[in-house]
Design an enzyme around this catalytic site. Structure first.
Site, PDB file in Angstrom:
ATOM      1  N   TRP A 167       0.877  -1.596   0.204  1.00 45.21           N
ATOM      2  CA  TRP A 167      -0.051  -0.312  -0.128  1.00 45.21           C
ATOM      3  C   TRP A 167       1.062   1.473   0.111  1.00 45.21           C
ATOM      4  O   TRP A 167       1.499   1.759   0.847  1.00 45.21           O
ATOM      5  CB  TRP A 167      -0.763   0.377   1.255  1.00 45.21           C
ATOM      6  CG  TRP A 167      -1.907   0.998   1.281  1.00 45.21           C
ATOM      7  CD1 TRP A 167      -2.654   1.569   0.466  1.00 45.21           C
ATOM      8  CD2 TRP A 167      -2.071   2.399   2.630  1.00 45.21           C
ATOM      9  NE1 TRP A 167      -3.024   2.705   0.795  1.00 45.21           N
ATOM     10  CE2 TRP A 167      -2.330   3.773   1.717  1.00 45.21           C
ATOM     11  CE3 TRP A 167      -0.266   2.651   3.369  1.00 45.21           C
ATOM     12  CZ2 TRP A 167      -2.461   4.496   2.810  1.00 45.21           C
ATOM     13  CZ3 TRP A 167       0.001   4.121   3.929  1.00 45.21           C
ATOM     14  CH2 TRP A 167      -1.588   4.649   3.497  1.00 45.21           C
ATOM     15  N   ASP A 331     -17.601  14.281  -5.163  1.00 44.60           N
ATOM     16  CA  ASP A 331     -18.151  14.245  -3.583  1.00 44.60           C
ATOM     17  C   ASP A 331     -17.620  12.976  -2.719  1.00 44.60           C
ATOM     18  O   ASP A 331     -18.304  11.896  -2.946  1.00 44.60           O
ATOM     19  CB  ASP A 331     -19.273  14.862  -2.995  1.00 44.60           C
ATOM     20  CG  ASP A 331     -19.785  15.254  -2.012  1.00 44.60           C
ATOM     21  OD1 ASP A 331     -18.863  14.558  -0.804  1.00 44.60           O
ATOM     22  OD2 ASP A 331     -21.083  15.434  -1.363  1.00 44.60           O
ATOM     23  N   ASP A 332     -16.990  13.020  -1.539  1.00 43.16           N
ATOM     24  CA  ASP A 332     -16.708  11.944  -1.132  1.00 43.16           C
ATOM     25  C   ASP A 332     -17.284  10.674  -0.286  1.00 43.16           C
ATOM     26  O   ASP A 332     -17.538  10.138  -0.109  1.00 43.16           O
ATOM     27  CB  ASP A 332     -15.144  12.060  -0.957  1.00 43.16           C
ATOM     28  CG  ASP A 332     -13.883  10.428  -1.144  1.00 43.16           C
ATOM     29  OD1 ASP A 332     -14.667   9.585  -0.908  1.00 43.16           O
ATOM     30  OD2 ASP A 332     -13.285  10.304  -1.594  1.00 43.16           O
ATOM     31  N   ARG A 408     -10.688  -1.787   8.735  1.00 37.99           N
ATOM     32  CA  ARG A 408     -10.825  -0.247   8.854  1.00 37.99           C
ATOM     33  C   ARG A 408     -12.271  -0.358   9.227  1.00 37.99           C
ATOM     34  O   ARG A 408     -12.933   0.641   8.561  1.00 37.99           O
ATOM     35  CB  ARG A 408     -10.445  -0.648   7.369  1.00 37.99           C
ATOM     36  CG  ARG A 408      -9.201  -0.303   6.504  1.00 37.99           C
ATOM     37  CD  ARG A 408      -9.445   0.723   5.671  1.00 37.99           C
ATOM     38  NE  ARG A 408      -9.278   1.882   5.420  1.00 37.99           N
ATOM     39  CZ  ARG A 408     -10.591   2.977   4.894  1.00 37.99           C
ATOM     40  NH1 ARG A 408     -11.146   2.182   4.985  1.00 37.99           N
ATOM     41  NH2 ARG A 408     -10.485   3.714   4.749  1.00 37.99           N
ATOM     42  N   TRP A 442     -15.093   3.771  -7.212  1.00 36.30           N
ATOM     43  CA  TRP A 442     -16.174   2.358  -6.675  1.00 36.30           C
ATOM     44  C   TRP A 442     -14.533   2.381  -6.338  1.00 36.30           C
ATOM     45  O   TRP A 442     -13.721   1.216  -6.579  1.00 36.30           O
ATOM     46  CB  TRP A 442     -16.162   1.307  -7.733  1.00 36.30           C
ATOM     47  CG  TRP A 442     -17.101   0.120  -7.885  1.00 36.30           C
ATOM     48  CD1 TRP A 442     -15.793  -0.971  -6.537  1.00 36.30           C
ATOM     49  CD2 TRP A 442     -17.729  -0.127  -7.584  1.00 36.30           C
ATOM     50  NE1 TRP A 442     -16.928  -1.848  -7.035  1.00 36.30           N
ATOM     51  CE2 TRP A 442     -17.806  -1.602  -7.235  1.00 36.30           C
ATOM     52  CE3 TRP A 442     -19.236   0.047  -8.635  1.00 36.30           C
ATOM     53  CZ2 TRP A 442     -19.328  -2.189  -7.333  1.00 36.30           C
ATOM     54  CZ3 TRP A 442     -20.143  -0.331  -8.393  1.00 36.30           C
ATOM     55  CH2 TRP A 442     -20.620  -1.835  -7.904  1.00 36.30           C
ATOM     56  N   ASP A 443     -14.703   2.129  -5.197  1.00 32.85           N
ATOM     57  CA  ASP A 443     -13.199   1.280  -3.705  1.00 32.85           C
ATOM     58  C   ASP A 443     -13.731   0.696  -2.939  1.00 32.85           C
ATOM     59  O   ASP A 443     -14.995  -0.734  -3.495  1.00 32.85           O
ATOM     60  CB  ASP A 443     -13.213   2.763  -3.423  1.00 32.85           C
ATOM     61  CG  ASP A 443     -12.086   3.091  -2.282  1.00 32.85           C
ATOM     62  OD1 ASP A 443     -10.820   2.363  -2.947  1.00 32.85           O
ATOM     63  OD2 ASP A 443     -11.483   3.383  -2.175  1.00 32.85           O
ATOM     64  N   ASN A 445     -12.109  -1.425  -0.117  1.00 31.01           N
ATOM     65  CA  ASN A 445     -11.002  -0.590   0.852  1.00 31.01           C
ATOM     66  C   ASN A 445      -9.817  -1.912   1.740  1.00 31.01           C
ATOM     67  O   ASN A 445      -9.800  -2.364   3.073  1.00 31.01           O
ATOM     68  CB  ASN A 445     -10.690   0.073   1.675  1.00 31.01           C
ATOM     69  CG  ASN A 445     -10.491   1.632   0.914  1.00 31.01           C
ATOM     70  OD1 ASN A 445      -9.698   1.241   0.510  1.00 31.01           O
ATOM     71  ND2 ASN A 445     -11.323   2.496   0.891  1.00 31.01           N
ATOM     72  N   CYS A 489     -11.075   1.505  -8.195  1.00 34.57           N
ATOM     73  CA  CYS A 489     -10.052   2.202  -6.950  1.00 34.57           C
ATOM     74  C   CYS A 489      -9.734   0.702  -5.613  1.00 34.57           C
ATOM     75  O   CYS A 489     -11.385   0.266  -5.406  1.00 34.57           O
ATOM     76  CB  CYS A 489      -9.611   3.552  -5.692  1.00 34.57           C
ATOM     77  SG  CYS A 489      -9.782   3.895  -4.857  1.00 34.57           S
ATOM     78  N   ASP A 511      -2.343   5.548  -3.730  1.00 32.57           N
ATOM     79  CA  ASP A 511      -3.331   6.456  -2.074  1.00 32.57           C
ATOM     80  C   ASP A 511      -1.866   7.488  -1.716  1.00 32.57           C
ATOM     81  O   ASP A 511      -2.213   8.914  -1.235  1.00 32.57           O
ATOM     82  CB  ASP A 511      -3.180   5.774  -1.086  1.00 32.57           C
ATOM     83  CG  ASP A 511      -5.079   5.227  -0.916  1.00 32.57           C
ATOM     84  OD1 ASP A 511      -5.541   5.799  -2.332  1.00 32.57           O
ATOM     85  OD2 ASP A 511      -5.365   4.933  -0.345  1.00 32.57           O
TER      86      ASP A 511
END
Length: 688
Positions: A167, A331-332, A408, A442-443, A445, A489, A511
């Site tokens: 990462w 917008d996140d 997370r 489109w993430d 994580n 993503c 990132d």
């Protein structure tokens, strides 16, 4: 072009500069003949007539020669196909027929009701290979089903290139001598992974500009494996496909089938640079959606706001971004109870306190400013603190009787379940229909850990079916909302491969937005993927996210202009002078964007200290991005020799007005803006 021998057992696929040939023996053994410079069908048949290797005790005459080695029979190499039934394990196939349909060759084999079709397709000088397995017999288990095995010619001293990392440090290029045995790279994490990109290249003395290069890339966005093996007789084979180990891939019941992902390969005799340009052209022509359309300059509000979001603050950032010349505002943190990373994932509706009338008023305001509007989502994940999880705790991947591991503060939805797929479709389709949304980031994580499916007779199938469901959902959304662009993503560069690229318009490279660190990341990324899909942001200095490094706005912009330019800093804290300078850089990027995103890439200097530079050529236009990482006082900067230009033509440098002829040399100094540590320049040339 596909040619078939007179006896219908020799096949030759040819592109502009290369050929690929194979031969079926009278014993139904499918042998590799040639992969390299373009040859004729007569050449291929001459290769087929050569005697095989001499007998040697404890060795197989098939090992290192077969196109697609299966488990069973007189073979000892790693099998590409491993099948298990209740009675036995292994494959003893027989040839059925071949079909040469347009640009695709299909070779059909069968073994006790299992149909095995090997697919070949030549696109330019890239060979695409994949396999279809159709079961018309009793239930069976696919332990391993690789997409292809590639056989390389005999050479002295093979060298392996790969892209490794972690990462925030993805796509680092490493080259090392290949030794006897197996070198295995891959991912057992459920997604492509930050640790390796599914690409390898082999050479025996190539440089950036010359020499033979063989390279392969896998188009799969889940767990995967590529194995490079140097066999005892020094032959080299490369196998790759979905799944990391051989513990079980899928169970096929009667009437069911499985099609592997594409494993693509190319040969080039123009060094690593020509190999990269071939990969880039292939992806722009055959993989990336709408690759002829340049991607817009983006502003993402995440680093400016994190979880402290309000509609009014978003409007103010949008106003500043529009004044800078930005074309897409993202917008996140707009959804659910998303006030921290502990809640909200899974509830894909606008936060009623922050957006009481939904996203449409903000989207309309952004459009009125002349920009497109985008949002961030992470559909495959769920927070335990969410309405979705409280309603459906069984929808996540988990092992019964074991703690549900959280990374997370989130869990992975079991996308292989049809009810989960339908829920996400309804949520995302309604969302994209509720407001004029132009773009979705489109993430993904979180890696798979507790990949269980209680109650499912064959739970390990979720490793494959999760990815197939992801592809199906993206395909369905794109078909229903054709005006929406998608970015892949995964905590940065954790999901970058040919499979997801066929369904998204760009990818988030890392990132890590530090402009100096990005040079090595982008250098490795460019070995396989084009600038057209490589998103890169200009963020604040010092870089508070990672290392605290201070860098000029000039250096940050030129570094990010090597791909799809974006801005991610807190514009409310930028001075008027910085905003004015940023507008100038954005305007310049828009001028050079067609050359960068659609041009041929030449890596002039690697980012190993001192000066690094990349060059793009598109038609009569040339752009050079040069970045000075360090320079001792009084030490001259060596000139750059440009590539890909007509040595008999004249080129005018727009920055200096100079006219260059013949072998174009570009000397750097004050004339082109390189003035010292952490400096950068954009140089544009046009053929006269």
């Amino acid at each position: 072009m596909i040619e078939t021998g007179e006896d219908g057992r020799t096949w030759l696929l040819s592109g502009p500069t290369s050929s690929y040939a194979l031969r079926l023996t009278d014993l139904d053994e499918l042998l590799h003949l040639h992969w390299g410079p373009r040859i004729t069908l007569a050449d291929a048949e001459s290769l087929a007539a050569l005697p095989g290797p001499p007998y040697r005790p404890f060795e197989s005459r098939l090992d290192g020669r077969e196109e697609y080695p299966v488990e069973g029979g007189p073979r000892f190499v790693r099998p590409a196909l491993s099948v298990r039934t209740r009675e036995r394990r292994g494959t003893e196939w027989r040839f059925g027929a071949y079909e040469a349909d347009g640009d695709e060759l299909r070779l059909r084999f069968a073994d006790d009701g299992l149909g095995i079709t090997l697919h070949y397709r030549m696109r330019g000088d890239v060979v695409e290979r994949w396999v279809t397995l159709a079961n018309e017999g009793p239930s069976l288990e696919l332990l391993r089903a690789d997409s292809a095995t590639w056989t390389l010619p005999e050479r002295d001293g093979w060298r392996l290139s790969q892209l490794h990392g972690r990462w925030a440090a993805e796509s680092r290029l490493a080259r090392s001598p290949l030794t006897y045995g197996e070198k295995v790279i891959g991912s057992r994490r459920g997604h492509t992974g930050h640790q390796h990109l599914p690409w390898v290249a082999l050479d025996s003395g190539a440089s950036e500009e010359s020499g033979e290069v063989y390279a392969c890339a896998l188009g799969w966005s889940g767990s995967w494996r590529i194995c490079v093996a140097q066999l005892p007789d020094a032959r080299v084979q490369i196998s790759g496909g979905a799944g990391y180990d051989d513990s079980g891939l899928l169970r096929l019941e009667p009437g069911e089938s499985f099609t592997t992902p594409v494993f693509a390969g190319l040969w080039s005799d123009g060094g690593f640079g020509a190999a990269s340009r071939t990969w880039h052209a292939y992806q722009r022509a055959f993989v990336i959606p709408d690759a002829d359309q340049d991607r817009p300059v983006l502003f993402n509000s995440w680093e400016a706001t994190h979880f402290d979001i309000s509609e009014e603050r978003q409007r103010e950032l949008a106003r500043r971004a529009a004044e800078m010349g930005v074309e897409l505002f993202v917008d996140d943190g707009w959804f659910g109870a998303r006030t921290s990373d502990r809640a909200g994932l899974g509830d894909w509706t606008p936060n009623p306190d922050r957006f009481p009338q939904g996203l449409k008023p903000l989207a309309d305001d952004v459009h009125a400013l002349g920009m497109q509007f985008g949002i961030w989502v992470e559909p495959e994940m769920v927070n335990p603190d969410s309405e979705l999880y409280r309603a459906h705790p069984d929808w996540v991947q988990f092992q019964p009787g074991r703690t549900r591991t959280e990374f997370r503060n989130q869990l992975v939805l079991n996308l292989a379940r049809p009810d989960v797929q339908e829920y996400l479709w309804e949520q995302l389709d309604s969302l994209l229909s509720s407001a004029p949304i132009d773009y979705v980031k489109w993430d993904f994580n979180r890696c798979f850990t507790d990949a269980g499916w209680p109650g499912e007779p064959y739970p390990q199938k979720l490793w494959v079916e999760h990815v197939e469901a992801l592809y199906g959902l993206l395909d369905r959304l794109r078909a229903e909302h054709p005006g929406v662009a998608f970015e892949s993503c995964s905590g940065g560069g954790g999901r970058i491969d040919l499979g997801v690229m066929a369904r998204t318009d760009q990818v988030w490279t890392s990132d890590n937005t530090d402009p100096l660190d990005r040079l090595a990341i982008q250098h490795g990324f460019s070995q396989i993927h084009p600038a057209r899909i490589m998103a890169a942001w200009v963020t604040d200095s010092p870089n508070a996210q990672l290392n605290g490094r201070i860098s000029s706005l000039r250096f940050r912009f030129v570094s990010a202009m090597a791909g799809v330019l974006g801005v991610g800093g807190d514009l409310a804290d930028w001075s008027e002078a910085e905003l004015v300078e940023a507008r100038e850089w954005v305007d310049l990027y828009k001028e050079i964007r067609p050359v960068v995103q659609r041009g041929d890439l030449y890596r002039l200097r690697p980012p190993e200290g001192g000066l690094s530079a990349v060059q793009y050529v598109h038609g009569d236009e040339t752009v050079v991005l040069a970045l000075l990482q360090a320079q001792r006082h009084g030490e001259p900067v060596a000139p750059l020799r440009l590539r890909g230009l007509d040595p008999s033509a004249a080129y005018e440098c727009r920055e200096t007005g100079e006219v260059h002829r013949g072998a174009v040399l570009l000397h750097h100094g004050l004339r082109t803006g390189l003035r010292g540590d952490f400096d950068a320049a954009v140089i544009r040339l046009r053929r006269m």
